[in-house]
Write a protein that holds these residues in place. Structure first.
Motif, mmCIF file in Angstrom:
data_model
loop_
_atom_site.group_PDB
_atom_site.id
_atom_site.type_symbol
_atom_site.label_atom_id
_atom_site.label_comp_id
_atom_site.label_asym_id
_atom_site.label_seq_id
_atom_site.Cartn_x
_atom_site.Cartn_y
_atom_site.Cartn_z
ATOM 1 N N GLY A 92 0.816 -1.194 0.000
ATOM 2 C CA GLY A 92 0.000 0.000 0.000
ATOM 3 C C GLY A 92 0.858 1.255 0.000
ATOM 4 N N SER A 93 0.240 2.379 0.292
ATOM 5 C CA SER A 93 0.932 3.670 0.310
ATOM 6 C C SER A 93 1.227 4.112 1.740
ATOM 7 N N PHE A 94 2.047 5.163 1.868
ATOM 8 C CA PHE A 94 2.260 5.755 3.185
ATOM 9 C C PHE A 94 0.911 6.130 3.811
ATOM 10 N N LEU A 95 0.007 6.652 2.981
ATOM 11 C CA LEU A 95 -1.278 7.102 3.503
ATOM 12 C C LEU A 95 -2.135 5.939 3.981
ATOM 13 N N SER A 96 -2.237 4.884 3.172
ATOM 14 C CA SER A 96 -3.063 3.754 3.603
ATOM 15 C C SER A 96 -2.490 3.111 4.858
ATOM 16 N N HIS A 97 -1.155 3.060 4.948
ATOM 17 C CA HIS A 97 -0.522 2.506 6.152
ATOM 18 C C HIS A 97 -0.845 3.363 7.374
ATOM 19 N N ALA A 98 -0.752 4.696 7.222
ATOM 20 C CA ALA A 98 -1.005 5.593 8.352
ATOM 21 C C ALA A 98 -2.449 5.489 8.827
ATOM 22 N N ILE A 99 -3.375 5.337 7.890
ATOM 23 C CA ILE A 99 -4.785 5.238 8.288
ATOM 24 C C ILE A 99 -5.074 3.897 8.943
ATOM 25 N N ARG A 100 -4.540 2.822 8.396
ATOM 26 C CA ARG A 100 -4.735 1.510 9.041
ATOM 27 C C ARG A 100 -4.164 1.510 10.453
ATOM 28 N N ARG A 101 -2.982 2.104 10.596
ATOM 29 C CA ARG A 101 -2.342 2.194 11.918
ATOM 30 C C ARG A 101 -3.228 2.959 12.890
ATOM 31 N N MET A 102 -3.764 4.079 12.444
ATOM 32 C CA MET A 102 -4.607 4.891 13.314
ATOM 33 C C MET A 102 -5.880 4.152 13.698
ATOM 34 N N ARG A 103 -6.476 3.446 12.746
ATOM 35 C CA ARG A 103 -7.728 2.748 13.025
ATOM 36 C C ARG A 103 -7.564 1.663 14.091
ATOM 37 N N GLN A 104 -6.389 1.092 14.190
ATOM 38 C CA GLN A 104 -6.156 0.085 15.217
ATOM 39 C C GLN A 104 -6.224 0.679 16.620
ATOM 40 N N VAL A 105 -6.023 1.978 16.712
ATOM 41 C CA VAL A 105 -5.934 2.639 18.012
ATOM 42 C C VAL A 105 -7.202 3.403 18.355
ATOM 43 N N THR A 106 -7.758 4.142 17.398
ATOM 44 C CA THR A 106 -8.873 5.039 17.710
ATOM 45 C C THR A 106 -10.193 4.641 17.065
ATOM 46 N N GLY A 107 -10.199 3.618 16.231
ATOM 47 C CA GLY A 107 -11.451 3.193 15.621
ATOM 48 C C GLY A 107 -11.532 3.535 14.144
#
Length: 211
Positions: A40-55
Motif C-alpha cells: 500500500g501507500s504511506f497514507l493507507s498505512h497511516a490510516i490503518r495504523r490509526m484505526r487500530q488505536v482510535t477506531g
C-alpha cells in the motif's frame, strides 16, 4: 506485520487524524502516495495504523487545493474517512492541527490523536502508549519525544479540543510553531524509539528506509 490489540478501540471521545498537508517539495511528489514497505501507500498505512488505536473513523488533513487526493483502495475511499482541507495554504502544520481539532469538536470528540503521514516506522503500539497516558489525564496535551535526541515531536501528539483557542493563536502568530508553543504549555511526554519517529522528507530518506 501490523500490531494487533485484544481490547476495543478507545472511547469515541478521542478521534484519530492523519496530516498530509505538507508541500513535499524535497520529495518531489506527494509523500502520502509513496509506496510503503509493507504494501500500500504511506497514507493507507497511516490510516490503518490509526484505526487500530482510535477506531474506524479517521480525519484526513489535506492541502487546501488538493482535497481530492486520490485514495487508491477501498479501505480509504469509504465514508469513514473525513476529509479536512486546510483553509490557509502553505502556512505550516499548525493549520492542519487546528482544523482537525475544530472538526473533532464539531463531531463531539474531546481530543484528537495526530500523526503525520511521513513516519513509515511509527506503530500502533507506539500510539497506544500516548493514548494510555492521555486516558489517565484527558485534559492534558500528550506529546511523543524522541528518546535518543530528547526532542519533542508536536505532530505525534494528542491535543484536547480545549486547546483550540491556543492553537488558533499559533496559526495567527508570526512563527506558527507548535514546538515553540509547547515550551509555554503544560504537557505530558511519552518517550518513543528514534526509529519510530524517523520521517521521510527526500528520496535519500526513502532509499535508506529499512526493509
Amino acid at each position: 506485520m501490523e500490531d494487533r490489540f485484544d481490547h476495543d478501540p478507545v472511547p469515541t471521545r478521542l478521534i484519530g487524524a492523519v496530516l498530509t498537508g505538507g508541500l513535499s517539495s524535497r520529495m518531489g511528489q506527494p509523500k502520502a502516495l509513496l509506496p510503503h514497505s509493507t504494501g500500500g501507500s504511506f497514507l493507507s498505512h497511516a490510516i490503518r495504523r490509526m484505526r487500530q488505536v482510535t477506531g474506524e473513523k479517521v480525519l484526513l488533513s489535506l492541502p487546501k487545493d488538493d482535497d481530492q487526493l486520490p485514495l487508491s483502495d477501498g479501505l480509504l475511499s469509504s465514508s469513514s474517512i473525513i476529509r479536512v482541507p486546510d483553509t490557509l495554504p502553505n502556512q505550516g502544520p499548525a493549520v492542519g492541527v487546528w482544523r482537525c481539532l475544530l472538526r473533532a469538536q464539531v463531531r463531539g470528540h474531546s481530543a484528537c490523536l495526530l500523526t503525520p503521514v511521513d513516519l513509515p516506522e511509527l506503530t500502533a503500539t507506539d500510539l497506544q502508549e500516548l493514548v494510555q497516558v492521555w486516558q489517565n489525564d484527558p485534559e492534558q496535551i500528550v506529546v511523543a519525544n524522541d528518546e535518543t535526541e530528547e526532542r519533542l515531536q508536536p505532530l505525534v501528539a494528542i491535543y484536547p479540543t480545549r486547546c483550540l483557542p491556543a492553537i488558533e493563536g499559533v496559526v495567527k502568530s508570526h512563527h506558527r510553531s507548535l514546538y515553540r508553543h509547547l515550551q509555554t504549555q503544560s504537557f505530558l511526554r511519552v518517550d518513543l524509539p528514534r526509529a519510530s519517529l524517523r520521517n521521510v522528507n527526500s528520496p535519500d530518506d526513502l532509499s535508506s528506509e529499512p526493509s
